[in-house]
Design a protein around this motif. Structure first.
Motif, mmCIF file in Angstrom:
data_model
loop_
_atom_site.group_PDB
_atom_site.id
_atom_site.type_symbol
_atom_site.label_atom_id
_atom_site.label_comp_id
_atom_site.label_asym_id
_atom_site.label_seq_id
_atom_site.Cartn_x
_atom_site.Cartn_y
_atom_site.Cartn_z
ATOM 1 N N ARG A 135 0.839 -1.206 0.000
ATOM 2 C CA ARG A 135 0.000 0.000 0.000
ATOM 3 C C ARG A 135 0.871 1.251 0.000
ATOM 4 N N LEU A 136 1.965 1.173 -0.704
ATOM 5 C CA LEU A 136 2.905 2.283 -0.763
ATOM 6 C C LEU A 136 2.380 3.398 -1.670
ATOM 7 N N ASN A 149 0.542 -0.932 -6.259
ATOM 8 C CA ASN A 149 0.603 0.013 -5.150
ATOM 9 C C ASN A 149 -0.214 1.247 -5.523
ATOM 10 N N PRO A 150 -0.908 1.880 -4.575
ATOM 11 C CA PRO A 150 -1.770 3.038 -4.906
ATOM 12 C C PRO A 150 -0.967 4.323 -5.052
ATOM 13 N N MET A 151 -0.134 4.410 -6.078
ATOM 14 C CA MET A 151 0.740 5.568 -6.236
ATOM 15 C C MET A 151 -0.028 6.809 -6.703
ATOM 16 N N ASN A 209 -0.647 -1.456 -12.622
ATOM 17 C CA ASN A 209 -1.791 -1.489 -11.699
ATOM 18 C C ASN A 209 -1.572 -0.599 -10.479
ATOM 19 N N SER A 210 -1.110 0.633 -10.709
ATOM 20 C CA SER A 210 -0.775 1.519 -9.590
ATOM 21 C C SER A 210 -1.284 2.943 -9.769
ATOM 22 N N GLY A 211 -2.146 3.180 -10.759
ATOM 23 C CA GLY A 211 -2.767 4.492 -10.907
ATOM 24 C C GLY A 211 -1.855 5.589 -11.414
ATOM 25 N N TYR A 212 -0.764 5.239 -12.090
ATOM 26 C CA TYR A 212 0.118 6.277 -12.643
ATOM 27 C C TYR A 212 -0.604 7.039 -13.750
ATOM 28 N N SER A 213 -0.353 8.346 -13.800
ATOM 29 C CA SER A 213 -1.008 9.202 -14.797
ATOM 30 C C SER A 213 0.058 9.944 -15.605
#
Length: 461
Positions: free
Chosen positions: A279-280, A302-304, A325-329
């Motif tokens: 959960r980093l 990880n929820p980056m 799978n970490s929400g990078y934009s």
């Protein structure tokens, strides 16, 4: 070019030394060999060994078949002996659990008598304690004499339960501790941080809980640490930056929160770092660019929820970069085209936008590229040679705005995107068909895949 660190990093495996045949020795060695055959074991040590074997294995009647277990002509499999200064042979290594070593009977339990063998340096129990529940029991040192044990390996023992005992800190000579794929639970004992000789620590695939002790930074001789696949919580301690010799760091598949500590920049020998499935979140440390020996950076799941850091492109030795799978934009940084040693790039299931950098087509070592399920747009910049080299290891699906230039001559390749239409005449992108389904469902599948990003956000928040 393969790093000289890598063989030692990924596998700290010791090779079983088998007794040498006297026919292959020089005259000097033959004389030494014959001297060994004339030596005997200490009677108390031999009796201790028989007790261990009676507890562990029923492969044979050990006392009858090998009454002199250290003699080369009748030695036990999985047993190694060495001469001492007292002109006696002493047990230095024991292997159990897999053939040709002695297999373990269903009633086998952890034999604490191993710590009573005064010259024992290495012990291996693999797939041994699988039926009868047992715990690791380490007796207190007697007469202020500590065990000379240098390697303790307990792997794939599903009936090995209980805690990692704090008494393990009494093993002052321990260099390699492997307690992987067992059923251990509870916290990592703080006392373990006093084993200054430790160079490799593997507690992976257990049920350990609690936080990583801040004192773990005292293990300054560590070369590899693996705490993956547990249920550890809290943050990555800042003290981890004190392990200046570290080459492997694997904390993946836990429930660690917070960010990557700034002290990580001190790990200049780091080759392998896995932090995936935690959960980093938060920005990457600016000093990460100092990790110039890093070859494997695995940080999926990880929820980056932040733009991809462009300075990752300065880690020029990277061979694998996994940030899925970490929400990078934002856009895929152009600097990633500088990673000329890259063989794997996984950025799937994020919120990346913009066009695919043209420079990625120059990554001549890449064999796995996954950019699927983002919001990328524009013409795919790869040539037919790139597509054919990667084959099924290339996935661009789930990007509604991506398309192939019809003049590229790759209409028949199933890479998950359609052919660019003639926008001047108002025609649309024509997606390639999925086998067994009409083409109109391909756009729907892409849309649903994209909407899955909302599910990712809900998962972490």
């Amino acid at each position: 070019m393969v790093s000289p660190f890598l063989p030692f990093l990924l596998s700290l495996t010791l090779v079983l030394i088998l007794p040498l045949s006297s026919t292959s020795l020089s005259s000097h060695e033959k004389h030494k060999f014959q001297n060994l055959q004339s030596m005997n074991m200490d009677l108390l040590e031999r009796e201790t060994l028989f007790l261990i074997m009676d507890t562990m294995s029923s492969d044979r009647k050990w006392r009858l078949s090998s009454p002199n277990p250290c003699k080369t002509t009748s030695s036990w499999p999985g047993l190694e002996c060495k001469p001492g200064n007292d002109n006696l042979l002493h047990v230095s290594r024991l292997d159990f659990g897999t053939k040709p070593n002695p297999t373990c009977k269903k009633t086998a339990t952890f034999p604490s008598q191993i710590f009573h063998l005064p010259y024992l340096q290495s012990v291996f129990f693999s797939n041994c304690f699988t039926h009868t529940k047992t715990t690791i029991s380490i007796p207190s040192p007697t007469n202020h004499k500590t065990s000379p044990l240098q390697q303790l390996s307990l792997r794939s023992n599903h009936a090995l339960v209980g805690l990692v005992p704090p008494q393990i800190s009494s093993l002052k000579s321990l260099q390699i501790l492997t307690l992987s794929q067992n059923s251990l639970h509870g916290k990592i004992p703080e006392e373990m941080s006093s084993i200054n000789s430790l160079i490799h620590l593997d507690l992976s695939y257990n049920f350990l809980t609690g936080s990583i002790p801040n004192q773990i930074g005292n293990l300054r001789n560590l070369v590899g640490i693996d705490l993956s696949y547990n249920s550890l919580t809290g943050t990555i301690p800042e003290s981890i930056g004190q392990m200046g010799l570290l080459q492997k760091l694997d904390l993946s598949s836990n429930s660690l929160a917070g960010g990557i500590p700034d002290s990580l920049e001190n790990l200049s020998f780091l080759v392998f770092m896995a932090l995936s499935n935690n959960r980093l979140k938060g920005k990457f440390p600016d000093g990460m660019t100092k990790l110039q020996n890093l070859q494997y950076f695995i940080m999926d799941d990880n929820p980056m929820f932040m733009p991809l850091p462009s300075n990752l492109g300065r880690l020029v030795k990277l061979q694998e970069l996994r940030l899925a799978n970490s929400g990078y934009s934002g856009v895929i940084p152009v600097s990633f085209a500088q990673l000329l040693n890259l063989s794997t790039l996984s950025l799937q299931n994020n919120m990346l936008s913009g066009e695919i950098p043209v420079g990625l087509s120059n990554l001549s070592h890449i064999f796995h590229l996954n950019l699927s399920r983002n919001t990328l747009v524009g013409v795919v910049p790869f040539g037919v040679g790139f597509f054919k080299r990667l084959g099924r290891n290339l996935d661009l699906s789930g990007n509604l705005g991506l398309c192939l230039n019809g003049s590229q001559g790759i209409e028949d390749l199933n890479i998950g995107v359609g052919i660019c239409g003639n926008y001047k005449t108002g025609s649309v992108i024509h997606p390639l068909k999925i086998s067994g389904a009409p083409s109109e469902f391909f756009n729907l599948a892409n849309l649903l895949s994209f909407l899955g990003v909302w599910g990712l956000y809900q998962r972490f928040f």
